[in-house]
Design an enzyme around this catalytic site. Sequence first.
Site, PDB file in Angstrom:
ATOM      1  N   HIS A   1      23.093  29.943  51.620  1.00 60.62           N
ATOM      2  CA  HIS A   1      23.706  30.611  50.468  1.00 60.62           C
ATOM      3  C   HIS A   1      22.730  31.364  49.589  1.00 60.62           C
ATOM      4  CE1 HIS A   1      27.882  29.171  50.708  1.00 60.62           C
ATOM      5  NE2 HIS A   1      27.348  28.111  51.283  1.00 60.62           N
TER       6      HIS A   1
ATOM      7  N   LYS B   1      36.361  39.542  42.907  1.00 59.11           N
ATOM      8  CA  LYS B   1      37.444  39.246  41.960  1.00 59.11           C
ATOM      9  C   LYS B   1      37.702  40.434  41.044  1.00 59.11           C
ATOM     10  CE  LYS B   1      35.553  34.592  41.798  1.00 59.11           C
ATOM     11  NZ  LYS B   1      34.739  33.724  40.915  1.00 59.11           N
TER      12      LYS B   1
ATOM     13  N   LYS C   1      28.582  35.886  34.932  1.00 58.50           N
ATOM     14  CA  LYS C   1      27.976  35.189  36.077  1.00 58.50           C
ATOM     15  C   LYS C   1      26.867  34.324  35.511  1.00 58.50           C
ATOM     16  CE  LYS C   1      27.120  39.292  37.913  1.00 58.50           C
ATOM     17  NZ  LYS C   1      27.497  39.192  39.316  1.00 58.50           N
ATOM     18  N   ARG C   2      26.315  33.381  36.300  1.00 55.60           N
ATOM     19  CA  ARG C   2      25.194  32.602  35.797  1.00 55.60           C
ATOM     20  C   ARG C   2      24.086  33.542  35.310  1.00 55.60           C
ATOM     21  NH1 ARG C   2      22.884  30.244  39.936  1.00 55.60           N
ATOM     22  NH2 ARG C   2      24.184  31.467  41.338  1.00 55.60           N
TER      23      ARG C   2
ATOM     24  N   LYS D   1      19.839  38.534  38.546  1.00 57.93           N
ATOM     25  CA  LYS D   1      21.128  39.153  38.253  1.00 57.93           C
ATOM     26  C   LYS D   1      21.001  40.230  37.160  1.00 57.93           C
ATOM     27  CE  LYS D   1      23.903  35.084  39.648  1.00 57.93           C
ATOM     28  NZ  LYS D   1      24.994  35.589  40.519  1.00 57.93           N
TER      29      LYS D   1
ATOM     30  N   THR E   1      30.746  36.694  44.564  1.00 55.24           N
ATOM     31  CA  THR E   1      32.187  36.646  44.745  1.00 55.24           C
ATOM     32  C   THR E   1      32.875  37.220  43.513  1.00 55.24           C
ATOM     33  OG1 THR E   1      32.183  34.361  43.932  1.00 55.24           O
ATOM     34  CG2 THR E   1      32.238  34.680  46.325  1.00 55.24           C
TER      35      THR E   1
HETATM   36  C1  LIG Z   1      33.389  33.861  40.733  1.00 53.51           C
HETATM   37  C2  LIG Z   1      32.682  33.031  39.752  1.00 53.51           C
HETATM   38  C3  LIG Z   1      31.281  32.968  39.772  1.00 53.51           C
HETATM   39  C4  LIG Z   1      30.447  33.775  40.738  1.00 53.51           C
HETATM   40  O1  LIG Z   1      30.187  35.011  40.133  1.00 53.51           O
HETATM   41  P1  LIG Z   1      29.116  36.037  40.720  1.00 53.51           P
HETATM   42  O2  LIG Z   1      29.378  37.267  39.904  1.00 53.51           O
HETATM   43  O3  LIG Z   1      29.456  36.239  42.155  1.00 53.51           O
HETATM   44  O4  LIG Z   1      27.776  35.455  40.483  1.00 53.51           O
HETATM   45  C5  LIG Z   1      30.641  32.172  38.850  1.00 53.51           C
HETATM   46  N1  LIG Z   1      31.335  31.448  37.933  1.00 53.51           N
HETATM   47  C6  LIG Z   1      32.678  31.502  37.878  1.00 53.51           C
HETATM   48  C7  LIG Z   1      33.388  30.693  36.825  1.00 53.51           C
HETATM   49  C8  LIG Z   1      33.401  32.273  38.776  1.00 53.51           C
HETATM   50  O5  LIG Z   1      34.743  32.304  38.710  1.00 53.51           O
END
Ligand SMILES: *Cc1c(COP(=O)(O)O)cnc(C)c1O
Length: 680
Positions: A220, A522, A411-412, A417, A518
Amino acid sequence: MGYGIRYEHGIFVQSIEGGRQVELPDNWLSRGNPWEVRRAGLSYDVGFGGRTERVRDGRGRVHVQWIPEQVVKGVAHDTPIVGYKVETVNTLRLWRSESPESFDLDAFNKGDYDGSVAAQVDSETISKVLYPNDEGDLGKVLRLKQQYFFTSCALQDMMRFHLRTGGNPASFHERYAIQLNDTHPAIAIAELLRLLVDVHGLEWDTAWEVTSRSFAFTNHTLLPEALETWPERFFSQLLPRHLEIIHEVNRRFLDEVRIRVHGDPGPIERLSIIEDKGERRIRMANLAAAASHTINGVSSLHSELLTERVMSDFYALWPEKFTNVTNGITPRRFLKLSNHGLVDLIGSRIGNHWISDLDRIQEIEEHADDASLWEEWQAVKRQNKVRLARRIGRATSISVDPDSMFDVQVKRIHEYKRQHLNLLHIITLYNRVKLGTYAGPPRTVVFGGKAAPGYWMAKEIIEAIHAVARAVNRDPAVRGILKVIFLPDFNVTSAQEIYPASDLSEQISTAGYEASGTGNMKFAMNGALTIGTLDGANVEIRDRVGAENFFLFGLTADEVVERQASGRNPRDIVDADPELTAAMELLSSGFFAGGDPDWFGGLVKNLLTNDHFLVLDDYRAYVDCQAEAGGVYLDQSEWAKRSILNTARVGYFSSDRAIHEYADRIWALPQNPPGSSLLD
Ligand SMILES: *Cc1c(COP(=O)(O)O)cnc(C)c1O
């Protein structure tokens, strides 16, 4: 079946005090959990520590016995996972650690009141709290205990079911496929070997055959510091039998490797499951790769880089083991449940069959040139923005304009990032507005995300975002044009309101660092346009939505490596770009920090002296690309059309497709085609 740990406290709750992250305990079970069923009768003993003994049986065969020093009990807690319009209900089975005897009456009777409950307290510690994802490998014994606890319970559970339903130990792999989700459960490999050899009496060769036909491994991350290694002494202390087993796996593995690489010491050293320089360590990714029949990355680019960089020696050895399964997201949660307006609108044109067969959402593309759809589409987006604006108001007391462009990065928080690249763009916009040269639409930039508690730079980035937000939001000169929001405690609940309300999706990681992402999927599924680099699944999202419907900028993964090796001076990049110079000066002047120029000293110094993630190198391309995005947003019809095409063309990123690929290509299961719903 999904297996895991029933943590009493999950990932921490993020609160912001004085612009800084404060971690609070998550108490998700405090009011009970009606969805889970405690299976008091379904439990397994898990040993720790102690020693091993060799005993000879009647036929002169030597058996190894592990005599653990501590035993804890794992009790199953089941949550039904109900399929959408199918007759399948899967089980999420989480293990709670408990003491085999809850109370030491003997100790109590001798007046040792603390001692009488000590064993219970110690046993229950294992499932007490989740370690945050990005903590890095801080060598915590408790984390290894958690990994072994959960995988041992899971394997004992599988074996029990297998034997009770007519299987024998040597046919385990015919009934079970085990997918290792990253290296965290890789200790399961040694545990299955132990169960087969020590408990069920199989010969090593048979046990190895069964094991290596059972396991597959999903990597991952490309961050080398995230590849887990454990000091050997943790194993001696906690899992002495597993250490012996890992040494035996490695001895046989290296015997094969030595022949294949003609004794070349380079690859032998790199492939070894045991790292031998300095303190000896166990490399869990090497263990996982050596014992798995299939190894996959989670986007095309990531899987390619996996074979070229992180696991190139394994790839040279066994190219046929490697494959890609691009991640997906569930359209039920991230579209149907969270964006009723859009679901109804799409339904009004093409019906609802696409919810369980997401490729068919493409049928909305036939309406992409329909001006009445553009208007309704943007009206749905506006409603979602009003709802998010209410959440922002409740959480921060800041009011935002739903008619502004919602430019969102959630995101984190991590340097790769590049939330700080976004921040430099905001400072640039701020300067432009003050100079009267800003020509784009009003913008609301929204950040959200947690920093690992021990990740100092990530926490400094959160502080810097708050400082810039404070200055921008109270400056009358930019009122109505620019707002900056940090929405505390980003989690799935708030995510379900954020993705549907976003216009622009920030996917700006340094190319070559985001395995897949991911969030990018979304956002696009909910009609946001992406501004992003050629990283992770962004590459495939852009291929599918079309280059003209995606705002691309920045260095490629190969260029990133070249640039990092070039010995460039980040200061030269700043000096050559007046807007960047102005932004960096404002950040380092103390303007955002109540006049204290040292406040973001660490962040500024890191950028100017090292900038490993090439924030400054990508700054100009990013800022220019942002201007292009702003320009398109001013034409709402054009934006609506591109937004519709994003939603229409990302059906591929459904988790249905991803899971179908695992089932078909990795587990070799017979199965139904997608969308063959039984209850429709
Ligand atoms: C989808 C999701 C992530 C992953 O986000 P990335 O932009 O792909 O890093 C992290 N936290 C939550 C709550 C999410 O729904």
